[in-house]
Design a protein around this motif. Structure first.
Motif, PDB file in Angstrom:
ATOM      1  N   TRP A 106      -4.727   1.914 -10.652  1.00 20.19           N
ATOM      2  CA  TRP A 106      -4.857   2.387  -9.262  1.00 20.19           C
ATOM      3  C   TRP A 106      -5.758   1.453  -8.451  1.00 20.19           C
ATOM      4  N   ASP A 107      -6.897   1.087  -9.049  1.00 19.86           N
ATOM      5  CA  ASP A 107      -7.832   0.189  -8.355  1.00 19.86           C
ATOM      6  C   ASP A 107      -7.173  -1.152  -8.035  1.00 19.86           C
ATOM      7  N   LYS A 108      -6.418  -1.695  -8.988  1.00 26.09           N
ATOM      8  CA  LYS A 108      -5.717  -2.965  -8.758  1.00 26.09           C
ATOM      9  C   LYS A 108      -4.662  -2.816  -7.662  1.00 26.09           C
ATOM     10  N   LEU A 109      -3.991  -1.682  -7.652  1.00 22.33           N
ATOM     11  CA  LEU A 109      -2.975  -1.420  -6.634  1.00 22.33           C
ATOM     12  C   LEU A 109      -3.599  -1.398  -5.235  1.00 22.33           C
ATOM     13  N   ILE A 110      -4.721  -0.712  -5.109  1.00 21.85           N
ATOM     14  CA  ILE A 110      -5.419  -0.634  -3.814  1.00 21.85           C
ATOM     15  C   ILE A 110      -5.898  -2.026  -3.387  1.00 21.85           C
ATOM     16  N   LEU A 111      -6.437  -2.783  -4.333  1.00 23.27           N
ATOM     17  CA  LEU A 111      -6.886  -4.143  -4.009  1.00 23.27           C
ATOM     18  C   LEU A 111      -5.721  -5.023  -3.562  1.00 23.27           C
ATOM     19  N   LYS A 112      -4.592  -4.858  -4.208  1.00 24.76           N
ATOM     20  CA  LYS A 112      -3.424  -5.711  -3.936  1.00 24.76           C
ATOM     21  C   LYS A 112      -2.764  -5.390  -2.599  1.00 24.76           C
ATOM     22  N   ILE A 113      -2.573  -4.103  -2.318  1.00 26.73           N
ATOM     23  CA  ILE A 113      -1.819  -3.775  -1.102  1.00 26.73           C
ATOM     24  C   ILE A 113      -2.601  -2.952  -0.086  1.00 26.73           C
ATOM     25  N   GLY A 114      -3.833  -2.625  -0.389  1.00 31.33           N
ATOM     26  CA  GLY A 114      -4.661  -1.912   0.582  1.00 31.33           C
ATOM     27  C   GLY A 114      -4.293  -0.453   0.689  1.00 31.33           C
ATOM     28  N   LYS A 115      -4.302   0.036   1.900  1.00 30.24           N
ATOM     29  CA  LYS A 115      -4.006   1.450   2.164  1.00 30.24           C
ATOM     30  C   LYS A 115      -2.615   1.795   1.630  1.00 30.24           C
ATOM     31  N   LEU A 116      -2.540   2.929   0.938  1.00 34.50           N
ATOM     32  CA  LEU A 116      -1.258   3.364   0.395  1.00 34.50           C
ATOM     33  C   LEU A 116      -0.656   4.465   1.247  1.00 34.50           C
ATOM     34  N   ASN A 117       0.587   4.280   1.599  1.00 35.51           N
ATOM     35  CA  ASN A 117       1.356   5.314   2.282  1.00 35.51           C
ATOM     36  C   ASN A 117       2.829   5.041   1.988  1.00 35.51           C
ATOM     37  N   PRO A 118       3.714   5.951   2.332  1.00 32.37           N
ATOM     38  CA  PRO A 118       5.131   5.750   2.010  1.00 32.37           C
ATOM     39  C   PRO A 118       5.723   4.450   2.571  1.00 32.37           C
ATOM     40  N   GLU A 119       5.344   4.091   3.781  1.00 32.45           N
ATOM     41  CA  GLU A 119       5.893   2.881   4.392  1.00 32.45           C
ATOM     42  C   GLU A 119       5.495   1.640   3.606  1.00 32.45           C
ATOM     43  N   ILE A 120       4.244   1.568   3.222  1.00 29.79           N
ATOM     44  CA  ILE A 120       3.748   0.387   2.503  1.00 29.79           C
ATOM     45  C   ILE A 120       4.385   0.292   1.119  1.00 29.79           C
ATOM     46  N   ILE A 121       4.475   1.400   0.406  1.00 30.38           N
ATOM     47  CA  ILE A 121       5.122   1.385  -0.914  1.00 30.38           C
ATOM     48  C   ILE A 121       6.596   1.021  -0.766  1.00 30.38           C
TER      49      ILE A 121
END
Length: 153
Positions: free
Chosen positions: A62-77
């Motif tokens: 999870w931490d790596k995911l946040i670092l890689k793409i920042g804020k998570l929301n449906p559009e970004i995923i």
């Protein structure tokens, strides 16, 4: 400010009465209570990331995911390339599940706006339509995001 669910005190008393070991744990944390952790998408996304791996491993991914793409929301995923998601430690299957979840939020196939008025079983049935979310995940969501009482996964 987070508020305690209306059923919290009665629930603690009932659980303590039914299970002495659990009662000792409850007594050890007198100020703690159930509260919603975050928005529905994030709660479900974290559940998918954490499936079938240790809590420590899930937090690391999870931490790596946040670092890689920042804020998570449906559009970004939805826009994120599968290889980008895999690069943080997500399996091909979990990438697919996260994409399924994002699509369900974006196309509004989930009845998110109606959940507060729906029964537990109706919400479970709404959620398990999404490949990657099973009954146990839906029940955990009821507890930790919607703060529903009387759910025992």
């Amino acid at each position: 400010m987070k508020k305690k669910p209306h059923f919290w005190i009665a629930a603690k008393k009932e659980l303590k009465k039914k299970d002495k070991k659990l009662g000792k744990i409850i007594d050890s944390y007198p100020k703690d209570y159930l509260f919603s952790k975050s928005d529905p998408f994030l709660t479900l996304a974290r559940s998918i990331v954490g499936q079938q791996i240790s809590v420590k491993a899930a937090q690391s991914v999870w931490d790596k995911l946040i670092l890689k793409i920042g804020k998570l929301n449906p559009e970004i995923i939805n826009k994120a390339h599968s290889n980008t998601l895999k690069s943080v430690g997500l399996s091909r299957q979990k990438v697919l599940y996260l994409k399924n979840l994002a699509h369900a939020f974006l196309d509004q196939s989930l009845k998110v706006e109606l959940w507060k008025k729906m029964s537990d079983e109706e919400i479970i049935n709404d959620l398990i339509k999404i490949k990657g979310i099973g009954r146990w995940t839906a029940e955990m969501f009821l507890i930790f995001n919607l703060c529903r009482p009387d759910v025992f996964p």
